[in-house]
Design an enzyme around this catalytic site. Structure first.
Site, short mmCIF file in Angstrom:
data_model
loop_
_atom_site.label_atom_id
_atom_site.label_comp_id
_atom_site.label_asym_id
_atom_site.label_seq_id
_atom_site.Cartn_x
_atom_site.Cartn_y
_atom_site.Cartn_z
N THR A 126 46.34 57.33 14.21
CA THR A 126 46.45 55.95 14.67
C THR A 126 45.69 55.75 15.98
O THR A 126 45.56 56.68 16.78
CB THR A 126 47.95 55.59 14.87
OG1 THR A 126 48.03 54.44 15.68
CG2 THR A 126 48.71 56.71 15.57
N ASP A 127 45.27 54.51 16.22
CA ASP A 127 44.61 54.21 17.50
C ASP A 127 45.60 54.29 18.67
O ASP A 127 45.19 54.33 19.83
CB ASP A 127 43.94 52.82 17.47
CG ASP A 127 44.90 51.67 17.24
OD1 ASP A 127 46.10 51.91 17.00
OD2 ASP A 127 44.45 50.50 17.29
N GLU A 128 46.90 54.35 18.34
CA GLU A 128 47.89 54.40 19.43
C GLU A 128 47.79 55.69 20.24
O GLU A 128 48.32 55.78 21.35
CB GLU A 128 49.31 54.23 18.87
CG GLU A 128 49.46 52.87 18.21
CD GLU A 128 50.90 52.45 17.98
OE1 GLU A 128 51.78 52.84 18.76
OE2 GLU A 128 51.14 51.71 17.01
N TYR A 154 56.37 58.12 19.43
CA TYR A 154 55.60 58.04 18.16
C TYR A 154 54.14 58.44 18.41
O TYR A 154 53.62 59.34 17.75
CB TYR A 154 55.67 56.61 17.60
CG TYR A 154 54.61 56.32 16.55
CD1 TYR A 154 54.61 56.98 15.33
CD2 TYR A 154 53.58 55.41 16.80
CE1 TYR A 154 53.62 56.73 14.37
CE2 TYR A 154 52.60 55.14 15.85
CZ TYR A 154 52.62 55.81 14.64
OH TYR A 154 51.64 55.57 13.70
N LYS A 158 51.88 61.71 17.07
CA LYS A 158 50.65 61.60 16.28
C LYS A 158 49.49 62.32 17.01
O LYS A 158 48.67 62.98 16.37
CB LYS A 158 50.29 60.14 16.02
CG LYS A 158 51.28 59.37 15.16
CD LYS A 158 51.40 59.89 13.74
CE LYS A 158 50.18 59.63 12.89
NZ LYS A 158 50.41 60.04 11.47
#
Ligand code: NAD
Length: 340
Positions: A126-128, A154, A158
C-alpha cells in the site's frame, strides 16, 4: 495451464482479482486461500465457486502446515498475497493481529514459495507505507524511492512485510515483486470502508461520518485498474522491484461525501464531522511513472465513471452488503460447506 494462488480472495480486492483472472485467462486455474476473518465473505466468490477452474481453501496464511498442504495439493505457479488485516482504525485498537497476519503470514507464504521450487511471489502492499504528504505541496508525490515512514500499526506491518520480501529476494533469491497501491474503490468493498460506508448510510438516511474537517486527501483508483496492474507486474514485472500504482486522482474526503450525496439524491446535511483518527495521514499521492514506463499501465476508469459504477453496484446488490451490515454473511460458509 497455469495455477495462480490468491490469498485473501474473499476480501475486496482479492475477490476482484479472482474474477479478473478467471475472465481474462480461460486456461488458468485459480486457487484461493482465505481464513474468512470478519472481512472475508465467501458469498462474494459465489460465481467463482461455480467455475471448475476455481478452488477455495478456508485456510489461515499463518498456519505453515496448512499452507504447505495447499502447495502440495495444488502446485501453484505463482502466488499473489492479498491476505491482510487492512483496516487502519482496527490496527490502532488491536495491533497484534496485524503484525501476525501481515508480517508473519507473508513470511509463511514466502517460505512455502521457496520450499516448492521458488514459486513466483507477488506481495500486495500500500502507499500508506510512505506515510503522508503535506496538503500545501501538490508537487510532491510518492515514488518507489520515497523513504518508508509509517503512521499506523497497519502501515508499519505492511512496510515490515515489504522489507521482508526484499530481504527474501536478496538473501534467498525469492522470485518476488511488490506493488504499492493507493486507495481502491469499487464492487465488493466491505461497508466499514469510507466509500461503501457513505453509500450504505446515505441509503439508510443515516449520518455520514467524516473525520476531522474532511480535508484529508486520498488518491482513488478503481479496483479493476489495480487488478490489471498487479497482473501485469506478476507476468512482466522485474524480479526484486517495487511498483507504485495510482491514478493521479486526488480527492478530499469531504468532496467524496458530497459527491455520493448528490449521486443518491440525499441532502449534504447528512454529513457529520467526527473526531479525527489518531495520527491521521493528511495526503497520499502516487507517482505511477515507473509502471507506466516499464509495463505500459495506465488507469482506464475515470473517477466520475468509477464512482457511478460503484454506486450503481451497491444499489443493485443490496442483499450482499445488507447481509454484512446485519452480520448474516458469516453463516454463508457454514451453509456452503458444513450443511452438506
Ligand atoms: N483497500 C485498499 O484501498 C488497499 C489499497 C492498497 C493496498 N491494499 C492491500 O490490498 C490487500 C487487500 O486489501 P482489501 O481492501 O481487499 O482487504 P480486505 O480486508 O477486504 O480483505 C482481506 C482478506 O484477507 C483475509 N485474511 C485476513 N487475515 C487472513 C489470514 N491470516 N489468513 C488468510 N486470510 C486472511 C480476510 O478474510 C479477507 O478476505 C491488503 O494486503 C491491503 O493491504 C488495499
Amino acid at each position: 495451464m497455469s495455477t495462480i494462488l490468491v490469498t485473501g480472495g474473499a476480501g475486496f480486492i482479492g475477490a476482484n482479482f479472482v474474477y479478473y483472472l478467471l475472465e481474462r485467462y480461460p486456461s488458468d486455474r485459480v486457487v484461493c486461500v482465505d481464513s474468512l476473518t470478519y472481512a472475508g465473505n465467501l458469498s462474494t466468490l459465489e460465481r467463482a465457486l461455480a467455475d471448475p477452474r476455481f478452488v477455495f481453501y478456508k485456510q489461515d496464511i499463518r498456519d505453515r502446515a496448512g499452507i504447505d498442504a495447499v502447495f502440495e495439493a495444488e502446485k501453484p505457479d505463482a502466488v499473489v498475497n492479498f491476505a491482510a488485516e487492512s483496516h487502519v482504525d482496527r490496527s490502532i485498537e488491536s495491533p497484534e493481529i496485524f503484525l501476525e497476519t501481515n508480517i508473519l503470514g507473508a513470511q509463511v507464504m514466502m517460505d512455502a514459495c521457496l520450499a516448492h521450487g521458488n514459486v513466483r511471489f507477488h506481495q500486495v502492499s500500500t502507499d500508506e507505507v510512505y506515510g503522508d504528504l503535506p496538503l500545501d505541496r501538490p508537487d510532491l508525490l510518492f515514488t518507489e524511492d520515497t523513504p518508508l515512514h509509517t503512521s499506523s500499526p497497519y502501515s508499519a506491518s505492511k512496510a515490515a512485510a515489504d522489507l521482508l520480501t526484499q530481504a527474501y529476494c536478496r538473501t534467498y533469491g525469492l522470485a518476488a515483486t511488490i506493488s504499492r497501491c493507493s486507495n481502491n474503490y469499487g464492487p465488493y468493498q466491505f461497508p466499514e470502508k469510507f466509500i461503501p460506508l457513505l453509500i450504505a448510510n446515505c441509503l439508510a438516511d443515516k449520518p455520514l461520518p467524516v473525520y476531522g474537517k474532511g480535508l484529508n486527501v486520498r488518491d482513488w483508483l478503481y479496483v479493476t485498474d489495480h487488478c490489471r496492474a498487479v497482473d501485469l507486474i506478476l507476468r512482466r514485472g522485474r524480479i526484486g522491484q517495487v511498483y507504485n500504482i495510482g491514478g493521479h486522482n486526488e480527492m478530499r474526503n469531504i468532496d467524496i461525501a458530497r459527491l455520493i450525496c448528490r449521486a443518491l439524491g440525499k441532502p449534504e446535511s447528512l454529513i457529520t464531522y467526527v473526531t479525527d483518527r489518531k495520527g491521521h495521514d493528511l495526503r497520499y499521492a502516487i507517482d505511477p511513472e515507473k509502471i507506466h514506463g516499464e509495463l505500459g499501465w495506465l488507469p482506464e476508469t475515470a473517477f466520475a465513471d468509477g464512482i457511478r459504477a460503484t454506486v450503481d453496484w451497491y444499489l443493485a446488490h443490496r442483499p450482499w452488503w445488507e447481509a454484512i451490515v446485519s452480520g448474516e454473511y458469516r453463516d454463508y460458509y457454514e451453509r456452503m460447506y458444513n450443511d452438506r
